[in-house]
Design a protein around this motif. Structure first.
Motif, PDB file in Angstrom:
ATOM      1  N   TYR A 148     -44.261   0.857  58.745  1.00  0.00           N
ATOM      2  CA  TYR A 148     -43.012   2.078  59.613  1.00  0.00           C
ATOM      3  C   TYR A 148     -44.058   1.797  60.693  1.00  0.00           C
ATOM      4  O   TYR A 148     -42.680   2.436  61.647  1.00  0.00           O
ATOM      5  N   ARG A 149     -44.826   2.187  61.155  1.00  0.00           N
ATOM      6  CA  ARG A 149     -45.770   1.951  62.815  1.00  0.00           C
ATOM      7  C   ARG A 149     -45.411   1.326  64.180  1.00  0.00           C
ATOM      8  O   ARG A 149     -44.488   1.319  65.100  1.00  0.00           O
ATOM      9  N   GLU A 150     -44.736  -0.240  63.386  1.00  0.00           N
ATOM     10  CA  GLU A 150     -44.059  -0.965  63.488  1.00  0.00           C
ATOM     11  C   GLU A 150     -42.470  -0.993  64.004  1.00  0.00           C
ATOM     12  O   GLU A 150     -42.195  -1.189  65.370  1.00  0.00           O
ATOM     13  N   VAL A 151     -41.968  -0.105  62.944  1.00  0.00           N
ATOM     14  CA  VAL A 151     -40.433  -0.040  63.157  1.00  0.00           C
ATOM     15  C   VAL A 151     -40.518   1.508  64.203  1.00  0.00           C
ATOM     16  O   VAL A 151     -39.963   0.918  65.128  1.00  0.00           O
ATOM     17  N   ILE A 152     -41.108   2.527  63.476  1.00  0.00           N
ATOM     18  CA  ILE A 152     -41.315   3.367  64.737  1.00  0.00           C
ATOM     19  C   ILE A 152     -41.614   2.868  65.725  1.00  0.00           C
ATOM     20  O   ILE A 152     -40.844   3.264  67.223  1.00  0.00           O
ATOM     21  N   SER A 153     -42.414   2.256  66.931  1.00  0.00           N
ATOM     22  CA  SER A 153     -42.502   1.095  68.133  1.00  0.00           C
ATOM     23  C   SER A 153     -41.640   1.012  68.790  1.00  0.00           C
ATOM     24  O   SER A 153     -41.429   1.372  69.831  1.00  0.00           O
ATOM     25  N   ASP A 154     -40.925   0.244  67.597  1.00  0.00           N
ATOM     26  CA  ASP A 154     -39.159  -0.249  68.174  1.00  0.00           C
ATOM     27  C   ASP A 154     -37.955   0.561  68.301  1.00  0.00           C
ATOM     28  O   ASP A 154     -37.378   0.081  69.347  1.00  0.00           O
ATOM     29  N   GLN A 155     -38.165   1.490  67.702  1.00  0.00           N
ATOM     30  CA  GLN A 155     -37.055   2.071  67.728  1.00  0.00           C
ATOM     31  C   GLN A 155     -37.329   3.253  68.619  1.00  0.00           C
ATOM     32  O   GLN A 155     -36.570   3.764  69.663  1.00  0.00           O
ATOM     33  N   LEU A 156     -38.108   3.512  69.296  1.00  0.00           N
ATOM     34  CA  LEU A 156     -38.560   4.354  70.389  1.00  0.00           C
ATOM     35  C   LEU A 156     -38.310   3.697  71.259  1.00  0.00           C
ATOM     36  O   LEU A 156     -37.935   3.641  73.025  1.00  0.00           O
ATOM     37  N   SER A 157     -38.578   1.970  71.858  1.00  0.00           N
ATOM     38  CA  SER A 157     -38.704   1.474  72.937  1.00  0.00           C
ATOM     39  C   SER A 157     -36.700   1.196  72.809  1.00  0.00           C
ATOM     40  O   SER A 157     -36.159   1.324  74.361  1.00  0.00           O
ATOM     41  N   PHE A 158     -35.762   1.044  71.471  1.00  0.00           N
ATOM     42  CA  PHE A 158     -34.483   1.029  72.103  1.00  0.00           C
ATOM     43  C   PHE A 158     -33.787   2.140  71.924  1.00  0.00           C
ATOM     44  O   PHE A 158     -32.830   1.890  71.937  1.00  0.00           O
ATOM     45  N   LEU A 159     -34.148   2.792  70.904  1.00  0.00           N
ATOM     46  CA  LEU A 159     -32.940   4.155  71.063  1.00  0.00           C
ATOM     47  C   LEU A 159     -33.669   5.396  71.345  1.00  0.00           C
ATOM     48  O   LEU A 159     -32.715   6.232  72.036  1.00  0.00           O
ATOM     49  N   GLY A 160     -34.750   5.598  71.909  1.00  0.00           N
ATOM     50  CA  GLY A 160     -35.372   6.696  72.561  1.00  0.00           C
ATOM     51  C   GLY A 160     -35.967   7.839  71.543  1.00  0.00           C
ATOM     52  O   GLY A 160     -35.727   7.402  70.198  1.00  0.00           O
ATOM     53  N   VAL A 161     -36.907   8.555  71.895  1.00  0.00           N
ATOM     54  CA  VAL A 161     -37.969   9.587  71.208  1.00  0.00           C
ATOM     55  C   VAL A 161     -36.751  10.128  70.304  1.00  0.00           C
ATOM     56  O   VAL A 161     -37.587  10.821  69.249  1.00  0.00           O
ATOM     57  N   ASN A 162     -35.550  11.172  70.814  1.00  0.00           N
ATOM     58  CA  ASN A 162     -35.568  11.647  69.629  1.00  0.00           C
ATOM     59  C   ASN A 162     -33.602  11.289  69.264  1.00  0.00           C
ATOM     60  O   ASN A 162     -32.998  11.852  68.418  1.00  0.00           O
TER      61      ASN A 162
END
Length: 632
Positions: free
Chosen positions: A225-239
């Motif tokens: 979960y934490r790995e996915v969140i890290s990648d999503q924050l980097s490539f998709l943005g916080v919101n």
């Protein structure tokens, strides 16, 4: 050519989705909205728009679809939420793919040159995948929060009483459950799909990241979960909606593992972000605020939870009207929290409203109505109105047997709670057979390691203790403690509750020295896990004081019990049932130490609180009155 293909594609898609249990409507007219297709299943709605024979996806298409989703969500208020899918043969730039992930919108490419059935199957897979993800998020509320609330035994006539929880009912939810299909095959299918899409779209495409989030959910892996969140924050943005969904899944998993503080922090974070992305009246924002309140309850921040539940209820009534399933859920959650705060009159009043609303919305025999009916009975138990409570429990059990069958988890919970009510009025002969039968059925239906089965073992041990079979109770409590330690770990709240109940059984056996040791270890662990002022910590502290009193170390016992009373009043208020019980315990300790005047004074305060909370003729009020009179 493009319109002809669009028509054939949409007809083939709606036919295929209908075979999978979706309800599909082509070009529905809903006010100003007229999407190409609207499909729904299990309370989840999808808007489908098609754009063919164009060179590249335009950004305003995404914004327009996102606005349609928001409008449709406000118009229909589907209980599972709303999402949009844009199907196109146009090129999708990486910039637009990332931008779309910030909205409740998915883009899927489909070329007219490909086999039509293959394209249709891919979109069907997308629809099911989106529903799985949103179903899991939505289930958090209807499972963890909307169910038969736990019941505790805290009798005025038993100075050694402990909080012996009766297993909660509701819709059993674990954040790693897969809503559809076989878990193993689903996991393999997602792994294959991730590999295929990674090769085509790259490892950081929104679709790939979403699938990795689903895999983390299935495996119940914090690390994933934490790995996915890290990648999503980097490539998709916080919101990005995908980020919010993945964080919500992680928060649910943390709560399941007993990491309540981390779960609450994450729920608060995603709740604030959802307000910005979807608006404070959106279904998703209200669900997340609901889950934040639930996390606060587990942390003992019950007053804050009640405020949030009340706010969610008010907003849902504004957005949905007074007669909506989500309003029933909010009424139930608020009433449960008020019950825990000791506001029993207000809790019972709201439970009655929730029951009336549920009967109007769902009907008298709907599982939700029966759950609210059960919770009203639980509130009557805590208010000391055992006649009404037992009548409602018996009615609920009879209806669940008829509607759901004898092996349904809700039926077993009804039997379990009825047994508890019998124990509260001292009817051990009726309670023990019910507890034994519930355990046998849960072993057969759920297996020996299921949490509800272990709760049944715990409750049967409490019944044996109430019936005077202390050795049998100790053996069973020891067994439950060992099994919970193995399954959940030594610091999980359920394990700590078992340790607490074992200490109480030792106390009732006359082994006060052993009881003191167990309660002291339990209190240290509760403080480490939940903090000094959590209600469960204060219960353990009060039990330690009673055990020390049994050792005739009155000065130490009075210090412990006085501190427990002070903390409970600060946390819960002087009229909370737990605070009243602490006042009784402290009064009896003073009396046993020879301080009769102080004991009588404290019992007088407890009697006044009992009259206000339970009534002048309640058995507990009468017991306190007689105890005070004996000291005068």
């Amino acid at each position: 050519m493009s319109r002809e293909f669009e028509r054939r594609f949409l007809e083939a898609l709606t036919d295929a989705l209908s075979e999978l249990g979706w309800e599909a409507v082509l070009e529905p007219r809903l006010g100003d909205l007229r999407p190409d297709a609207l499909i729904t299943k299990n309370g989840f709605a999808l808007i489908i728009e098609t754009r063919f024979s164009v060179r590249e996806v335009r950004s305003f298409w995404i914004l327009d679809l996102a606005n349609q989703v928001r409008s449709m969500d406000n118009l229909l208020s589907p209980v599972g939420g709303t999402y949009g899918i844009l199907v196109t043969d146009a090129e999708v730039s990486n910039r637009l793919a990332a931008a779309s992930a910030r909205y409740p919108v998915a883009i899927r490419q489909c070329s007219p040159d490909r086999e039509l059935n293959q394209s249709v199957q891919e979109i069907c897979d997308t629809c099911d995948s989106l529903m799985r993800r949103h179903h899991a998020i939505r289930s958090i509320e209807q499972a963890e929060l909307f169910g038969d609330s736990a019941i505790s035994s805290n009798s005025g006539g038993n100075v050694g009483a402990v909080n012996s929880s009766i297993a909660a009912s509701g819709f059993s939810y674990h954040s790693g459950d897969v809503a559809f299909g076989d878990r193993g095959s689903t996991e393999r299918e997602i792994e294959i799909r991730i590999a295929q899409l990674t090769e085509i779209l790259g490892s950081h495409h929104p679709s790939v990241l979403s699938l990795r989030g689903e895999l983390a959910q299935i495996r119940q892996s914090e690390e994933m979960y934490r790995e996915v969140i890290s990648d999503q924050l980097s490539f998709l943005g916080v919101n990005s909606p995908d980020v919010l969904d993945t964080k919500t899944g992680l928060a649910a998993l943390l709560g399941q593992k007993g990491k309540y503080a981390e779960a609450a922090t994450l729920y608060r974070e995603v709740s604030e972000q959802a307000d910005e992305v979807y608006g404070p009246l959106s279904q998703k924002s209200l669900i997340l605020r609901n889950n934040l309140a639930s996390a606060y309850v587990t942390l003992g921040r019950t007053r804050e939870a009640a405020d949030i539940y009340a706010d969610v209820l008010e907003k849902r009534e504004i957005a949905l009207g007074h007669y909506h399933p989500d309003v029933v859920t909010s009424q139930n959650n608020l009433a449960n929290t008020l019950r825990e705060l000791g506001s029993l009159k207000r809790a019972i009043s709201i439970f009655r409203k929730a029951l009336d609303t549920s009967q109007s919305v769902h009907g008298r025999e709907h599982p939700t109505t029966l759950t609210v009916q059960n919770n009203l009975a639980s509130a009557y138990v805590e208010a000391g109105d055992f006649k009404r409570a037992i009548s409602l429990y018996e009615m609920t059990l009879s209806e669940r047997l008829r509607i759901l069958g004898p092996d349904h988890p809700e039926t077993l919970i009804s039997r379990n709670n009825l047994a508890f009510a019998y124990l509260e009025v001292g009817d051990v002969d009726r309670a023990i057979p019910l507890c034994e039968q519930t355990l046998v059925d849960r072993l057969r239906v759920l297996g020996p390691d299921h949490p509800d089965t272990l709760s049944s073992r715990n409750n049967l041990a409490n019944a044996y203790l109430a019936g005077g079979d202390v050795p049998r109770a100790i053996a069973l409590h020891q067994e439950v403690f060992e099994e919970r330690s193995r399954l959940f770990g030594p610091r999980h709240p359920l394990t700590l509750n078992s340790r607490n109940n074992l200490g109480h059984a030792y106390l009732m056996s006359g082994s006060s020295e052993r009881s003191v040791d167990v309660f002291a270890e339990t209190l240290d662990l509760f403080r480490e896990v939940l903090g000094d002022d959590h209600p469960d910590t204060l219960t353990a502290q009060g039990n330690l004081g009673i055990a020390v009193q049994a050792e005739e170390d009155f000065d130490r016992a009075i210090l412990i019990l006085d501190n427990t009373l002070e903390r409970r009043i600060a946390l819960l208020g002087s009229n909370h049932p737990d605070a009243i019980q602490s006042q009784i315990d402290l009064a009896l300790a003073h009396a046993q130490a020879g301080n009769y005047e102080e004991g009588a004074r404290l019992l007088g305060l407890a009697e006044a609180s009992c009259v206000e909370v339970f009534g002048a003729e309640d058995p507990k009020t009468q017991w306190v009155r007689r105890a005070r009179e004996r000291l005068l």
